[in-house]
Enzyme design. Structure first.
Site, PDB file in Angstrom:
ATOM      1  N   HIS A  64       0.771  -1.113  -0.055  1.00 25.55           N
ATOM      2  CA  HIS A  64      -0.175  -0.014   0.058  1.00 25.55           C
ATOM      3  C   HIS A  64       0.808   1.458  -0.036  1.00 25.55           C
ATOM      4  O   HIS A  64       2.109   0.992   0.363  1.00 25.55           O
ATOM      5  CB  HIS A  64      -1.005   0.032   1.339  1.00 25.55           C
ATOM      6  CG  HIS A  64      -0.037   0.366   2.481  1.00 25.55           C
ATOM      7  ND1 HIS A  64      -0.075   1.688   2.865  1.00 25.55           N
ATOM      8  CD2 HIS A  64       0.364  -0.332   3.426  1.00 25.55           C
ATOM      9  CE1 HIS A  64       0.459   1.715   4.116  1.00 25.55           C
ATOM     10  NE2 HIS A  64       0.557   0.557   4.448  1.00 25.55           N
ATOM     11  N   CYS A  65       0.219   2.269  -0.367  1.00 31.53           N
ATOM     12  CA  CYS A  65       0.960   3.779  -0.307  1.00 31.53           C
ATOM     13  C   CYS A  65      -0.096   4.653   0.322  1.00 31.53           C
ATOM     14  O   CYS A  65      -1.022   4.228   1.268  1.00 31.53           O
ATOM     15  CB  CYS A  65       1.223   4.113  -1.680  1.00 31.53           C
ATOM     16  SG  CYS A  65       0.073   4.393  -2.764  1.00 31.53           S
ATOM     17  N   GLN A  66      -0.089   5.773  -0.111  1.00 34.99           N
ATOM     18  CA  GLN A  66      -1.214   6.772   0.721  1.00 34.99           C
ATOM     19  C   GLN A  66      -2.370   6.564  -0.099  1.00 34.99           C
ATOM     20  O   GLN A  66      -3.459   6.664   0.644  1.00 34.99           O
ATOM     21  CB  GLN A  66      -0.697   8.109   0.459  1.00 34.99           C
ATOM     22  CG  GLN A  66      -1.593   9.204   1.214  1.00 34.99           C
ATOM     23  CD  GLN A  66      -1.415   9.005   2.715  1.00 34.99           C
ATOM     24  OE1 GLN A  66      -0.250   8.583   3.142  1.00 34.99           O
ATOM     25  NE2 GLN A  66      -2.510   9.613   3.373  1.00 34.99           N
ATOM     26  N   PHE A  86      -3.113   4.279   2.730  1.00 31.85           N
ATOM     27  CA  PHE A  86      -3.164   4.318   3.989  1.00 31.85           C
ATOM     28  C   PHE A  86      -3.961   5.633   4.311  1.00 31.85           C
ATOM     29  O   PHE A  86      -4.639   5.447   5.599  1.00 31.85           O
ATOM     30  CB  PHE A  86      -1.598   4.950   4.456  1.00 31.85           C
ATOM     31  CG  PHE A  86      -1.502   5.504   6.024  1.00 31.85           C
ATOM     32  CD1 PHE A  86      -1.733   4.530   6.736  1.00 31.85           C
ATOM     33  CD2 PHE A  86      -1.598   6.489   6.453  1.00 31.85           C
ATOM     34  CE1 PHE A  86      -1.507   4.620   8.200  1.00 31.85           C
ATOM     35  CE2 PHE A  86      -1.499   7.078   7.548  1.00 31.85           C
ATOM     36  CZ  PHE A  86      -1.347   6.117   8.592  1.00 31.85           C
TER      37      PHE A  86
END
Length: 197
Positions: A151-153, A180
């Protein structure tokens, strides 16, 4: 693909996630394209591209990549070539997705946060490990075997990361929907460098 060459699929991340040729990597042709291309693509090897194969599209791609010193484009193929690859018995697969709820309840998977170190320090999922996208290909050995959730933002960087992991030979990889940002908005536990919240 069979030789392990770099085959770059420049379609939108959602289209790539829905169906792509196994062994290809995805860097969507958007405003971040040159940034991630310069970080991820090799400068000293041929690159094959799936995307806009029109004459104008090919010239624009060559021009843009030349701005960052990437000049070894061995071929540009239209999106329809994915069906030709299928006919040639190259596996066509989706990228799995994991929901926030699935990530929260899954204690067996390794969670890989591909945001920058500063973003990770400001707040991250408990037990996640941080490997920024730009460093992922050189730090794959740090990720344990088995199920991996990236995952990232918001989801764009992690889509690229998932394609890199899949190309490396891992097959139990999924991308966390919403990133996130969605994890935090949903009220889930967040760990910060000064403790939990």
């Amino acid at each position: 693909i069979e030789n392990g060459d770099t085959v770059l699929d420049t379609r939108h991340a959602d289209d790539f996630a829905a169906s792509h040729a196994k062994g290809t990597i995805n860097i969507p042709r958007n405003k971040s394209f040159l940034n991630w291309s310069g970080t991820i693509l090799p400068y000293d090897k041929d690159i094959f591209v799936i995307g806009d194969a029109s004459e104008e599209g090919r010239h624009q791609l060559a021009h843009d990549l030349s701005l960052i010193g990437i000049e070894r484009i061995a071929g540009v193929f239209p999106e329809s070539s994915i069906e030709e690859l299928r006919a040639a018995n190259i596996p066509i697969e989706p990228t799995s997705k994991s929901t926030i709820a699935e990530v929260r309840s899954n204690t067996a998977a390794t969670i890989v946060d591909v945001r920058a170190a500063g973003e990770f320090a400001a707040g991250h999922i408990p037990r996640a490990i941080n490997i920024p996208l730009a460093q992922l290909a050189s730090r794959l050995y740090e990720i344990p075997e088995g199920q991996t959730i990236v995952h990232c933002q918001g989801g764009s960087r992690s889509a690229i990361a998932a394609s890199i992991l899949l190309k490396s030979g891992r097959d139990d990889v999924s991308n966390m929907s919403g990133g996130f940002g969605e994890w935090e908005r949903s009220g889930n536990q967040v760990e910060r460098n000064n403790g939990r919240s």
